[in-house]
Design an enzyme around this catalytic site. Structure first.
Site, PDB file in Angstrom:
ATOM      1  N   SER A  13     -12.246  -9.562  -6.974  1.00 29.12           N
ATOM      2  CA  SER A  13     -13.084  -9.143  -8.104  1.00 29.12           C
ATOM      3  C   SER A  13     -12.879 -10.063  -9.305  1.00 29.12           C
ATOM      4  O   SER A  13     -13.844 -10.393 -10.009  1.00 29.12           O
ATOM      5  CB  SER A  13     -12.833  -7.680  -8.478  1.00 29.12           C
ATOM      6  OG  SER A  13     -11.495  -7.508  -8.832  1.00 29.12           O
ATOM      7  N   ASN A  14     -11.654 -10.506  -9.526  1.00 29.04           N
ATOM      8  CA  ASN A  14     -11.426 -11.438 -10.641  1.00 29.04           C
ATOM      9  C   ASN A  14     -12.075 -12.787 -10.367  1.00 29.04           C
ATOM     10  O   ASN A  14     -12.661 -13.393 -11.269  1.00 29.04           O
ATOM     11  CB  ASN A  14      -9.932 -11.619 -10.891  1.00 29.04           C
ATOM     12  CG  ASN A  14      -9.351 -10.465 -11.683  1.00 29.04           C
ATOM     13  OD1 ASN A  14      -9.607 -10.339 -12.870  1.00 29.04           O
ATOM     14  ND2 ASN A  14      -8.603  -9.600 -11.006  1.00 29.04           N
ATOM     15  N   ASN A 103      -1.747 -17.500 -14.252  1.00 27.93           N
ATOM     16  CA  ASN A 103      -1.739 -16.359 -13.330  1.00 27.93           C
ATOM     17  C   ASN A 103      -2.051 -15.101 -14.141  1.00 27.93           C
ATOM     18  O   ASN A 103      -1.716 -15.025 -15.320  1.00 27.93           O
ATOM     19  CB  ASN A 103      -0.352 -16.220 -12.692  1.00 27.93           C
ATOM     20  CG  ASN A 103      -0.271 -15.039 -11.736  1.00 27.93           C
ATOM     21  OD1 ASN A 103      -1.170 -14.816 -10.925  1.00 27.93           O
ATOM     22  ND2 ASN A 103       0.800 -14.263 -11.831  1.00 27.93           N
ATOM     23  N   HIS A 105      -1.269 -10.999 -14.152  1.00 27.69           N
ATOM     24  CA  HIS A 105      -0.408  -9.984 -13.548  1.00 27.69           C
ATOM     25  C   HIS A 105      -0.759  -8.625 -14.158  1.00 27.69           C
ATOM     26  O   HIS A 105      -0.925  -8.520 -15.373  1.00 27.69           O
ATOM     27  CB  HIS A 105       1.069 -10.322 -13.802  1.00 27.69           C
ATOM     28  CG  HIS A 105       1.985  -9.374 -13.112  1.00 27.69           C
ATOM     29  ND1 HIS A 105       2.306  -9.505 -11.770  1.00 27.69           N
ATOM     30  CD2 HIS A 105       2.603  -8.256 -13.547  1.00 27.69           C
ATOM     31  CE1 HIS A 105       3.092  -8.500 -11.424  1.00 27.69           C
ATOM     32  NE2 HIS A 105       3.294  -7.739 -12.476  1.00 27.69           N
ATOM     33  N   ASP A 146       6.121 -14.759 -11.654  1.00 27.40           N
ATOM     34  CA  ASP A 146       5.786 -14.013 -12.864  1.00 27.40           C
ATOM     35  C   ASP A 146       6.588 -14.444 -14.088  1.00 27.40           C
ATOM     36  O   ASP A 146       6.804 -13.653 -15.005  1.00 27.40           O
ATOM     37  CB  ASP A 146       5.946 -12.497 -12.633  1.00 27.40           C
ATOM     38  CG  ASP A 146       4.962 -12.017 -11.592  1.00 27.40           C
ATOM     39  OD1 ASP A 146       3.887 -12.640 -11.449  1.00 27.40           O
ATOM     40  OD2 ASP A 146       5.261 -11.025 -10.917  1.00 27.40           O
ATOM     41  N   GLU A 175      -8.819  -6.647 -17.158  1.00 25.99           N
ATOM     42  CA  GLU A 175      -8.948  -7.964 -16.515  1.00 25.99           C
ATOM     43  C   GLU A 175     -10.384  -8.486 -16.658  1.00 25.99           C
ATOM     44  O   GLU A 175     -10.603  -9.657 -16.990  1.00 25.99           O
ATOM     45  CB  GLU A 175      -8.559  -7.876 -15.041  1.00 25.99           C
ATOM     46  CG  GLU A 175      -7.083  -7.578 -14.862  1.00 25.99           C
ATOM     47  CD  GLU A 175      -6.630  -7.447 -13.413  1.00 25.99           C
ATOM     48  OE1 GLU A 175      -5.420  -7.537 -13.184  1.00 25.99           O
ATOM     49  OE2 GLU A 175      -7.472  -7.234 -12.523  1.00 25.99           O
TER      50      GLU A 175
HETATM   51  C1  GRF Z   1      -5.440  -8.051  -9.904  1.00 19.98           C
HETATM   52  O1  GRF Z   1      -5.086  -6.778 -10.314  1.00 19.98           O
HETATM   53  C2  GRF Z   1      -4.532  -9.064 -10.522  1.00 19.98           C
HETATM   54  O2  GRF Z   1      -3.999  -8.663 -11.740  1.00 19.98           O
HETATM   55  C3  GRF Z   1      -3.419  -9.185  -9.542  1.00 19.98           C
HETATM   56  O3  GRF Z   1      -4.027  -8.997  -8.283  1.00 19.98           O
HETATM   57  C4  GRF Z   1      -5.210  -8.240  -8.423  1.00 19.98           C
HETATM   58  C5  GRF Z   1      -6.307  -9.018  -7.760  1.00 19.98           C
HETATM   59  O4  GRF Z   1      -7.470  -8.277  -7.590  1.00 19.98           O
HETATM   60  N1  GRF Z   1      -2.673 -10.386  -9.714  1.00 19.98           N
HETATM   61  P1  GRF Z   1      -8.795  -8.977  -7.102  1.00 19.98           P
HETATM   62  O5  GRF Z   1      -8.556  -9.606  -5.736  1.00 19.98           O
HETATM   63  O6  GRF Z   1      -9.182 -10.016  -8.123  1.00 19.98           O
HETATM   64  O7  GRF Z   1      -9.833  -7.906  -7.009  1.00 19.98           O
END
Ligand code: GRF
Length: 188
Positions: A13-14, A103, A105, A146, A175
């Site tokens: 999703s990100n 990154n 987190h 991290d 996010e």
């Molecule tokens: C997100 O919550 C991010 O903070 C973490 O992993 C998750 C990834 O989600 N590092 P997606 O695959 O982007 O939906």
């Protein structure tokens, strides 16, 4: 124009949000490549649908420094963004992209970070500890999980009614709102 590679292992999703954000702002940068370590990850289908090239690199292939750096050079990658990338980034990459790799987190680091702290597990730990707030951290990447310099944090309240699932939703909202802009504004 900044060429960005997104490394992701999961739903994506990100990654999708970043691709959409930069496709509306071509002057600001471009997601030129998605790197994924699992051919069946949701991010592969999402990126392909949005016409972004995807490279599947498994754990063994990730150790081949020449091949990986060649690939990134072929796409003129200036910056790497890790968005749910669950594989350790090899030192040759952190070195080459020192100060040019971010990154995200899903907690307020340094709390609830480190090996094994990813996805839903982070939110379970935050709730189990009775925390009253959580959030997101965007940081530069070093050879230690991290760690690195914190570039941005955003906070959200954790209420007694929150479950790991509802907290995860709140974190995903943060996010969605902040990550693309922080990537855009990051000077590297
Ligand atoms: C997100 O919550 C991010 O903070 C973490 O992993 C998750 C990834 O989600 N590092 P997606 O695959 O982007 O939906």
């Amino acid at each position: 124009m900044k060429q960005i590679a997104v490394f992701a292992s999961g739903v994506g999703s990100n990654a999708e949000n970043l691709i959409r954000y930069f496709s509306e702002r071509p002057h600001a940068g471009r997601i030129g490549l998605v790197v994924c370590n699992r051919a069946d990850a949701g991010v592969v289908e999402r990126a392909t649908r949005l016409d972004v090239p995807v490279a599947i690199i498994n754990a063994a292939d990730m150790q081949d420094a020449d091949a990986v750096l060649d690939l990134l050079d072929r796409y003129s990658i200036d910056m790497i963004v890790l968005a749910g990338f669950l594989m350790m980034v090899p030192p040759f990459l952190t070195r080459r992209y020192e100060g040019r790799m971010l990154n995200i987190h899903p907690s307020l680091l340094p709390a609830y970070g480190g090996k094994g702290m990813y996805g839903r597990r982070v939110h379970e730990a935050v709730i189990a500890a009775g925390e009253t707030e959580s959030g997101i951290t965007i940081h530069t990447v070093t050879d230690v999980y991290d760690e690195g310099k914190i570039v941005f944090q955003a906070r959200v309240a954790v209420t007694p009614y929150d479950t790991p699932a509802t907290l995860e939703e709140k974190i995903r909202d943060l996010e969605r709102i902040h990550f693309p802009r922080v990537v855009e504004e990051f000077q590297c």
